[in-house]
Motif scaffolding. Structure first.
Motif, PDB file in Angstrom:
ATOM      1  N   MET A   1       0.845  -1.194   0.000  1.00 39.71           N
ATOM      2  CA  MET A   1       0.000   0.000   0.000  1.00 39.71           C
ATOM      3  C   MET A   1       0.869   1.227   0.000  1.00 39.71           C
ATOM      4  O   MET A   1       1.947   1.234   0.576  1.00 39.71           O
ATOM      5  N   LEU A   2       0.431   2.270  -0.677  1.00 40.56           N
ATOM      6  CA  LEU A   2       1.132   3.535  -0.657  1.00 40.56           C
ATOM      7  C   LEU A   2       1.313   3.954   0.790  1.00 40.56           C
ATOM      8  O   LEU A   2       0.361   4.129   1.526  1.00 40.56           O
ATOM      9  N   SER A   3       2.568   4.056   1.222  1.00 36.13           N
ATOM     10  CA  SER A   3       2.836   4.313   2.632  1.00 36.13           C
ATOM     11  C   SER A   3       2.406   5.721   3.020  1.00 36.13           C
ATOM     12  O   SER A   3       2.413   6.640   2.209  1.00 36.13           O
ATOM     13  N   GLU A   4       2.051   5.860   4.285  1.00 35.09           N
ATOM     14  CA  GLU A   4       1.700   7.169   4.818  1.00 35.09           C
ATOM     15  C   GLU A   4       2.986   7.827   5.302  1.00 35.09           C
ATOM     16  O   GLU A   4       3.582   7.391   6.282  1.00 35.09           O
ATOM     17  N   PRO A   5       3.463   8.868   4.624  1.00 34.68           N
ATOM     18  CA  PRO A   5       4.727   9.474   5.034  1.00 34.68           C
ATOM     19  C   PRO A   5       4.583  10.192   6.371  1.00 34.68           C
ATOM     20  O   PRO A   5       3.531  10.751   6.694  1.00 34.68           O
ATOM     21  N   ARG A   6       5.638  10.164   7.157  1.00 32.57           N
ATOM     22  CA  ARG A   6       5.611  10.874   8.438  1.00 32.57           C
ATOM     23  C   ARG A   6       5.416  12.365   8.223  1.00 32.57           C
ATOM     24  O   ARG A   6       4.775  13.044   9.023  1.00 32.57           O
ATOM     25  N   GLU A  73      13.881  19.146  -1.692  1.00 33.57           N
ATOM     26  CA  GLU A  73      15.115  19.578  -2.342  1.00 33.57           C
ATOM     27  C   GLU A  73      15.841  20.681  -1.590  1.00 33.57           C
ATOM     28  O   GLU A  73      16.915  21.099  -1.984  1.00 33.57           O
ATOM     29  N   PHE A  74      15.278  21.184  -0.474  1.00 27.61           N
ATOM     30  CA  PHE A  74      15.866  22.365   0.133  1.00 27.61           C
ATOM     31  C   PHE A  74      17.133  22.073   0.922  1.00 27.61           C
ATOM     32  O   PHE A  74      17.857  22.991   1.299  1.00 27.61           O
ATOM     33  N   ALA A  81      16.379  11.881   3.275  1.00 27.06           N
ATOM     34  CA  ALA A  81      15.163  11.353   3.904  1.00 27.06           C
ATOM     35  C   ALA A  81      14.062  11.100   2.890  1.00 27.06           C
ATOM     36  O   ALA A  81      13.143  10.325   3.137  1.00 27.06           O
ATOM     37  N   GLU A  82      14.109  11.786   1.748  1.00 27.89           N
ATOM     38  CA  GLU A  82      13.113  11.688   0.682  1.00 27.89           C
ATOM     39  C   GLU A  82      11.745  12.191   1.105  1.00 27.89           C
ATOM     40  O   GLU A  82      10.731  11.848   0.502  1.00 27.89           O
ATOM     41  N   GLY A  93      11.590  24.434   7.904  1.00 24.61           N
ATOM     42  CA  GLY A  93      11.222  23.115   7.421  1.00 24.61           C
ATOM     43  C   GLY A  93      11.656  22.056   8.418  1.00 24.61           C
ATOM     44  O   GLY A  93      12.578  22.292   9.220  1.00 24.61           O
ATOM     45  N   LEU A  94      10.991  20.920   8.399  1.00 27.40           N
ATOM     46  CA  LEU A  94      11.305  19.813   9.297  1.00 27.40           C
ATOM     47  C   LEU A  94      11.596  18.563   8.466  1.00 27.40           C
ATOM     48  O   LEU A  94      10.799  18.205   7.584  1.00 27.40           O
ATOM     49  N   VAL A  95      12.711  17.914   8.759  1.00 30.30           N
ATOM     50  CA  VAL A  95      13.124  16.710   8.034  1.00 30.30           C
ATOM     51  C   VAL A  95      13.270  15.567   9.030  1.00 30.30           C
ATOM     52  O   VAL A  95      13.967  15.711  10.037  1.00 30.30           O
ATOM     53  N   PRO A  96      12.627  14.412   8.797  1.00 30.59           N
ATOM     54  CA  PRO A  96      12.716  13.304   9.749  1.00 30.59           C
ATOM     55  C   PRO A  96      13.968  12.455   9.563  1.00 30.59           C
ATOM     56  O   PRO A  96      14.349  12.126   8.444  1.00 30.59           O
TER      57      PRO A  96
END
Length: 251
Positions: A1-6, A73-74, A81-82, A93-96
């Motif tokens: 299933m298309l994963s739910e991104p954090r 891309e920032f 992390a994609e 911005g927040l990156v996991p």
């Protein structure tokens, strides 16, 4: 299933918190989901990692009035992390960064969100909700036709178990999106997730009648556009809160 991104969960429930539709604790609980703990590092004014509740409140005071998914891309961290979530109204911005420990089925997952300065801009190549809904319907019809002809639609006990698990989550009242989102956004995300499930099952559970290299290549060619459409639709759904606010303000 298309994963739910954090990043999608954070955007959705962060927006619900900003709208006053949920409490800070409920928003944080929904964002963490099945993970063990989430923290935010690099928050202005904080020397070390802090909890989600404090971080979301601080970012609101710094001017964030909404959250969007992407673009990643920032920053090099975001590219790795994609996925990323970008504030609307303030340049953050927040990156996991995800760490896992333990055996399969009993993973202990911790997430650190890196708070970074970004240039505020809407993500490129994201359709409107109406466009996303039309694209999903068209892509699904085309892929179904090709997969049926090739006899590669997912079948068997493993595929059926995956479909049953998806139906069980729906019947248990799992919220597709956070409160405050337009009904069309909920409908688009749910359809994208269903299509993602079908695509994953077609890839992962046997080759069906696609026994030749050419037939398997045709299957891949049929599925790749559907995957892309589903991911674009997913982002459109998560970002609908901010897009609607922009329209109201005449942007």
């Amino acid at each position: 299933m298309l994963s739910e991104p954090r990043s999608g969960r954070l955007a959705a429930w962060g927006n619900a918190l900003l709208a006053g539709a949920v409490s800070p604790d409920d928003a944080a609980l929904a964002i963490v989901g099945e993970d063990a703990v989430h923290r935010v590092e690099g928050l202005p004014g904080e020397a070390g990692p802090v909890g989600l509740t404090l971080a979301l409140g601080r970012l609101r005071r710094l001017g964030v009035t909404g959250w969007r998914v992407g673009p990643p891309e920032f920053n090099a961290r975001a590219l790795e992390a994609e996925e990323a979530v970008v504030g609307f109204g303030a340049p953050y911005g927040l990156v996991p960064e995800v760490s896992e420990a333990g055996p399969a089925g009993d993973l202990h997952v911790e997430v650190v969100w890196r708070c970074l300065a970004v240039r505020e801009a809407p993500p490129a190549d994201v359709p409107s909700l109406g466009e996303a809904e039309r694209e999903l319907a068209e892509a699904l019809r085309e892929a179904t036709t090709v997969l049926t002809r090739l006899d590669v639609a997912a079948a068997g006990p493993t595929a059926e178990a995956a479909r049953d698990a998806y139906r069980a989550r729906a019947e248990n009242g799992r919220e597709v999106l956070a409160p405050g989102y337009p009904p069309r956004a909920v409908r688009v995300l749910e359809l994208a997730q269903r299509i993602g499930l079908l695509v994953d099952l077609a890839y992962d559970h046997g080759h069906g009648g696609a026994v030749s290299a050419s037939e398997m290549a045709a299957r891949g060619a049929a599925l790749r556009p559907v995957e892309r459409v589903a991911r674009r639709a997913q982002v459109a759904a998560y970002n609908a809160y901010v897009e609607e606010r922009e329209r109201e303000r005449g942007f």
